[in-house]
Design an enzyme around this catalytic site. Structure first.
Site, short mmCIF file in Angstrom:
data_model
loop_
_atom_site.label_atom_id
_atom_site.label_comp_id
_atom_site.label_asym_id
_atom_site.label_seq_id
_atom_site.Cartn_x
_atom_site.Cartn_y
_atom_site.Cartn_z
N ASP A 533 0.85 -1.19 0.00
CA ASP A 533 0.00 0.00 0.00
C ASP A 533 0.88 1.24 0.00
OD1 ASP A 533 0.55 0.80 2.85
OD2 ASP A 533 -0.34 -1.16 3.21
N GLU A 613 21.98 -22.34 -17.82
CA GLU A 613 21.18 -21.37 -17.05
C GLU A 613 22.10 -20.35 -16.35
OE1 GLU A 613 17.20 -24.07 -16.09
OE2 GLU A 613 18.91 -24.18 -14.73
#
Ligand code: GLA
Length: 729
Positions: A533, A613
């Site tokens: 928030d 990777e």
């Protein structure tokens, strides 16, 4: 000046670059709302119709006039007890037990600069970019003074609101409800957007028609919550991403809230936002004052994406603070999903060594480094380093990480305590427990009573001890349960105020830490995004978006989050497959592209990935550095919507000057003999040409925006595709 007051018509006009907000002091001193929408110079009081309506009463002063009713008139700050039976902003319980409050205009003040709110986070702005209107209202009977604050940040199309209440009577009264903002729409068909969810599936976008009755969202969990974000959009029913009128209301607060919408009997729409009133009852003593948290409002006349850009701009420039406001945050590796509680100093060093070799910039040591904490049943509250587990002091560990060339970050959960902890044994009265009742347990932890200054001071001291002991450049501030059993054993009789004071205590603690450690990066977290928030953004420029690191779920979570919150604030990590939350396997490249919507990091043991990777990790880090500025400072566009049936998801960043854009997409579904898929760009300059930096093909901005590009045929689901466009000079 962005704020005008006409002495004759008694109309206030608040102008931003593209919007106007108007209110009028009515004939009896009520503050009536007139208009919020596209910028206009007219006075809009002609819109209000006065009619004699059955069962809508009239104030006494109206005498024989039955057409003036607060039950029908649009208002600025409606209160209970005035004959307005819709949802209201304020309920006062007076000393004599009555519930009435009738606020009338007493005066106003217009000034340069933006107000701030003592003890609460809010938008800040320079004197030359902002103006403040204070409207003074008073109830003559109970001598309650209410000041409505309006902050106008003209160039950003933002208007902020907050309220101060002062009890000027000789007797205490109770605030049973005190919200921060109200908007009344006289007419129109509107939809509303709410962002609902759950742990590991936060901020799912939901658009619904506003219908008769009351609808809305809220939290009673002591945190803004995974379940409903404190943010609403009201959109005219035909509004799309790039067309139509829409309004945003975003609450700058991390605790309980309520946001409601009512379509009333006369087809008028009322929208309110503020503190949750359930289980709230604030005793306001004589001379005492109370401040509400802020609501940040915006209007866009050109669809949702402009509304999003308004919020991204104001939060990036006028809410977030500190060193990382405009500089790249370190690409981090977090050990949580790699080890959970099962680690020692050596394992952490191994993870760090591999990570730094691949280019990762910071190691974050998650839960389990303190007290007796090898699982979730014990240790919270004991913020002393477990040197036995680490095999050395924190200072030594951090030095080793620093010597490797990495920064070091540390996890805390400062608001919690386990019953099995030294702190609880010493201070059981510091936890929220209701006398003679067993508390609700959640993850075996209880919540500390942050409404008590001594609790906040104690935790502050403990955090400082740890931060002062080593070169810690980041903390992850977690909060892993909803609050219950709210009862303060501080001796207060004002128990209905405890949760509000809890939030003031939390903000006070965060502010002290931010001031004392100006270079510290705080990433806020609450089981992922349970406290995502605008309140937390004031202290922490990065928030862990979700405990769900699955790319496909993250696309939806990030889409919902993007409506109000800037991409730069999303904590987002590439993790292992099968994913720990969903069991889904997605390609390495897709995981990276989705995790780059935000502040990028890794959450797996890089020792356990393949050599190919590892090579990709090195490239991803270079890639993220290359695009950081565009991703974090550019305009973000949602090109697809989770509200539609989607075969792929796509999003895009563009520099506001149109010079560069980056599009990312992920295939969500694959079928036999697939129809071709196309994607149209946004935010380009139609008259200029652009080069696709992969294919080196040249297209006009107009073609890219009006006709788009065909996407490559995908041979499997969850494949990703990116296009980087650069404008030809
Ligand atoms: C929460 C966080 C996780 C992790 C754990 C540790 O769930 O969201 O990222 O830090 O706590 O207990």
């Amino acid at each position: 000046m962005a704020i005008d007051f006409n002495n004759e018509s008694m109309i206030f006009s608040l102008h931003t670059r593209h919007s106007t907000y108007q209110m009028q002091v009515g004939q009896f001193g009520h503050l009536l709302h007139l208009y919020y929408g596209s910028r206009i110079k007219d006075e809009m009081d002609y819109l209000i119709r006065y009619m004699d309506r059955g069962f809508s009463g009239n104030p006494y002063e109206a005498g024989l006039d039955k057409t003036y009713s607060l039950d029908a008139l649009p208002q600025e700050y409606p209160t209970d007890g005035t004959g307005d039976y819709r949802i209201t902003c304020m309920t006062i319980k007076n000393t004599n037990g009555t519930y009435s409050c009738d606020l009338r205009y007493k005066g106003h003040n217009i000034s340069k600069g933006k107000y701030n709110i003592p003890g609460l986070p809010s938008i800040y702005a320079n004197k030359d970019e902002s103006d403040t209107l204070e409207v003074f209202l008073e109830d003559a009977t109970n001598q309650l003074q209410v000041t409505l604050y309006y902050g106008v940040i003209e160039n950003t199309d933002i208007i902020t609101r907050s309220v101060r209440v002062v009890n000027c009577s000789k007797e205490a009264l109770f605030l049973e409800k005190v919200l921060s903002a109200n908007i009344d729409f006289l007419y129109g068909d509107y939809d509303w957007y709410g962002f609902h969810g759950r742990h590991t599936m936060e901020r799912q976008t939901q658009r619904s028609k506003i219908v008769h009755g009351i609808q809305g969202v809220g939290s009673k969990r002591g945190a803004s919550s995974h379940q409903y974000n404190p943010f609403l959009i009201i959109a005219e029913s035909k509004t799309t991403e790039d067309h139509g009128n829409c309004y945003g209301l975003c609450f700058v607060y991390s605790g309980d809230f309520k946001a409601e919408i009512e379509l009333d009997q006369y087809n008028q729409t009322r929208v309110t936002m503020g503190l949750q009133d359930e289980m709230f009852s604030y005793q306001l003593k004589t001379e005492a004052s109370f401040y509400t948290p802020e609501v940040v409002m915006t209007f866009s006349g050109v669809g949702l994406e402009k509304l999003t850009h308004n919020y991204h701009d104001i939060f990036r420039n006028n809410l977030i603070r500190g060193k990382y406001k405009s500089m790249p945050k370190p690409i981090l590796i977090n050990n949580w999903e790699a080890t959970y509680f099962d680690y020692d100093g050596k394992k952490i060093i191994d993870i760090a060594e591999q990570a730094v070799e691949l280019g990762v910039e910071m190691l974050v040591l998650d839960d389990g480094w303190f007290g007796n904490r090898d699982g979730d049943m014990s240790g919270l509250g004991d913020w002393t380093v477990n040197e036995k587990k680490l095999g050395c002091s924190l200072h030594t560990l951090v030095n080793r990480i620093n010597e490797m060339g990495m920064k070091f970050g540390l996890w805390f959960e400062p608001e919690m305590v386990n019953e099995d902890s030294e702190l609880y044994r010493e201070h059981p009265e510091w936890a929220f427990i209701i006398p003679n009742r067993d508390p609700i347990r959640s993850r075996f932890q209880l919540v500390l009573d942050y409404s008590r200054v001594e609790v906040v001071d104690y935790i502050y001291g403990k955090i400082c001890n740890v931060l002062d002991s080593a070169n810690i450049e980041y903390i992850k501030w977690d909060f892993n349960r909803s609050i219950s059993d709210v009862y303060s054993r501080s001796g207060t009789s004002n128990q209905g105020a405890v949760l509000y004071h809890y939030m003031l205590g939390l903000y006070n603690l965060l502010e002290r830490i931010v001031q004392r450690y100006p270079n510290l990066l705080i990433e806020s977290c609450s089981g992922g995004g349970g406290r995502f928030d605008a309140g937390m953004l004031y202290y922490s420029p990065q928030i862990w978006t979700s405990d769900n690191t699955d790319s496909i779920d993250r696309i939806r979570i990030q889409e919902g989050t993007s409506f109000a919150y800037p991409i730069s604030t999303f904590g987002s990590h590439l993790s292992a497959v099968p994913n720990h939350q969903t069991g889904r396997t997605t390609p390495f490249e897709t995981r990276a592209n989705v995790a780059m919507v935000g502040s990028f990091g890794y959450e797996l043991d890089l020792n356990k990935i393949t050599t190919i990777e590892k090579d990709q990790v090195k490239k991803q880090i270079v890639y993220f550095h290359k695009y950081w500025d565009l991703i974090h400072k550019g305009d973000y566009y949602r090109l697809t919507s989770s509200q539609d049936k989607q075969q792929f998801a796509a999003w895009q960043y563009a520099r506001r000057d149109g010079s560069e854009a980056l599009l990312c997409s992920v295939t969500l579904e694959i079928h036999g003999n697939m129809p071709a898929q196309y994607v149209k760009f946004k935010g380009l300059l139609p008259k200029y040409d652009y080069i696709d930096m992969n294919t080196k093909k040249r297209y006009s901005g107009k073609a890219l925006m009006c006709a788009g590009l065909p996407m490559p045929f995908m041979t499997n689901e969850y494949q990703t595709w990116q296009v980087h466009l650069v404008k030809v000079q």
